[in-house]
Design an enzyme around this catalytic site. Structure first.
Site, PDB file in Angstrom:
ATOM      1  CE  LYS A   3      -4.339  -1.955   2.044  1.00 47.21           C
ATOM      2  NZ  LYS A   3      -4.907  -1.729   3.294  1.00 47.21           N
TER       3      LYS A   3
ATOM      4  CE1 TYR B 165      -9.926  -2.384   0.245  1.00 45.16           C
ATOM      5  CE2 TYR B 165      -8.769  -0.573   0.031  1.00 45.16           C
ATOM      6  CZ  TYR B 165      -8.252  -2.045   0.065  1.00 45.16           C
ATOM      7  OH  TYR B 165      -7.201  -2.620   0.606  1.00 45.16           O
TER       8      TYR B 165
ATOM      9  CG  PHE C 103     -13.135   2.320   7.536  1.00 46.21           C
ATOM     10  CD1 PHE C 103     -12.185   2.144   6.106  1.00 46.21           C
ATOM     11  CD2 PHE C 103     -13.545   1.458   7.915  1.00 46.21           C
ATOM     12  CE1 PHE C 103     -12.799   0.021   5.811  1.00 46.21           C
ATOM     13  CE2 PHE C 103     -13.839  -0.182   8.277  1.00 46.21           C
ATOM     14  CZ  PHE C 103     -13.404  -0.241   6.501  1.00 46.21           C
TER      15      PHE C 103
ATOM     16  NE  ARG D 149      -6.887 -12.043   5.381  1.00 51.03           N
ATOM     17  CZ  ARG D 149      -6.909 -10.636   5.265  1.00 51.03           C
ATOM     18  NH1 ARG D 149      -7.301 -10.310   4.408  1.00 51.03           N
ATOM     19  NH2 ARG D 149      -8.357 -10.155   6.333  1.00 51.03           N
TER      20      ARG D 149
ATOM     21  CB  THR E 148      -6.792  -5.671  10.057  1.00 51.28           C
ATOM     22  OG1 THR E 148      -7.522  -6.921   9.538  1.00 51.28           O
ATOM     23  CG2 THR E 148      -7.175  -4.094   9.336  1.00 51.28           C
TER      24      THR E 148
ATOM     25  NE  ARG F 133      -2.176  -5.976   7.114  1.00 54.47           N
ATOM     26  CZ  ARG F 133      -3.881  -5.819   6.654  1.00 54.47           C
ATOM     27  NH1 ARG F 133      -4.174  -6.822   7.553  1.00 54.47           N
ATOM     28  NH2 ARG F 133      -4.651  -6.031   5.771  1.00 54.47           N
TER      29      ARG F 133
ATOM     30  CG  ASN G  33      -3.318  -2.220   6.947  1.00 59.60           C
ATOM     31  OD1 ASN G  33      -3.495  -2.097   5.867  1.00 59.60           O
ATOM     32  ND2 ASN G  33      -4.670  -2.266   7.758  1.00 59.60           N
TER      33      ASN G  33
ATOM     34  CG  HIS H  82      -5.451  -6.198  -0.475  1.00 58.92           C
ATOM     35  ND1 HIS H  82      -6.711  -6.090   0.524  1.00 58.92           N
ATOM     36  CD2 HIS H  82      -5.731  -7.550  -1.079  1.00 58.92           C
ATOM     37  CE1 HIS H  82      -7.350  -7.188  -0.644  1.00 58.92           C
ATOM     38  NE2 HIS H  82      -6.762  -7.775  -1.093  1.00 58.92           N
TER      39      HIS H  82
ATOM     40  CD  GLU I  58      -8.841  -9.657  -3.371  1.00 58.22           C
ATOM     41  OE1 GLU I  58      -9.739  -8.971  -2.666  1.00 58.22           O
ATOM     42  OE2 GLU I  58      -8.127  -9.343  -3.223  1.00 58.22           O
TER      43      GLU I  58
END
Ligand code: ATP
Ligand code: MG
Length: 144
Positions: free
Chosen positions: A13, A53, A61, A89, A95, A106, A116, A119, A130
């Site tokens: 990100k 998203y 948010f 994950r 998160t 993260r 964070n 993704h 995706e």
């Protein structure tokens, strides 16, 4: 028994790109045995971030998330590994970077619940959607 080689979609990100952590994150990903099938650096438009998203459209948010995701380039990867979705994950961590486990991406490279660092797809079904959002069939041809 044959191995369940899966694909998952990873995004480094804007916070991690701006902090110059992308190399360290890729190094960690590869050191855990993920194969990078495809990768590119792009900058999302607001509409592209909103579509990606879309599931969070009604969350408080959402507009902050879209602003964040369009604030700088991102780096997008297709990762391959046995049980890639769950495995990635676990490597990402919780998160909220403040709550993420030691050694996770993260924890190491994120700052808070929004910024964070990464993704990762949350199911094999979403991974397929995706991956197709970011990569063409030609870009996904396995050359190995
Ligand atoms: P991702 O989908 O990015 O892999 P995730 O599945 O852990 O992360 P989601 O609940 O899908 O988390 O939220 C998507 C993203 O929205 C988060 O990664 C984070 O950047 C942002 N986000 C989630 N919850 C909040 C919140 N309460 N406040 C601000 N931003 C949030
Ligand atoms: Mg999610």
């Amino acid at each position: 028994m044959t191995k369940n080689i899966e694909r998952t979609l990873s995004i480094i990100k804007p916070d991690a790109i701006k902090a110059n952590y992308s190399g360290k994150i890729i190094d960690l990903i590869e050191s855990k045995g993920f194969f990078i099938l495809a990768q590119k650096r792009i900058t999302l438009s607001a509409i592209e971030a909103e579509v990606f998203y879309n599931i969070h459209r009604d969350k408080s948010f959402f507009s902050d998330l879209v602003s964040f995701m369009t604030s700088a380039p991102i780096s997008v990867q297709v990762l391959e590994k046995e049980n890639a979705v769950n495995s990635y994950r676990l490597l990402m961590g919780a998160t909220d970077s403040n709550l993420a486990e030691e050694g996770t991406i993260r924890k190491l490279y994120g700052s808070n619940i929004q910024n964070n660092a990464v993704h990762g797809s949350d199911s094999p079904e979403n991974a397929e959607v995706e991956i197709k959002f970011f990569f063409s069939g030609l870009e996904l041809l396995s050359k190995t």
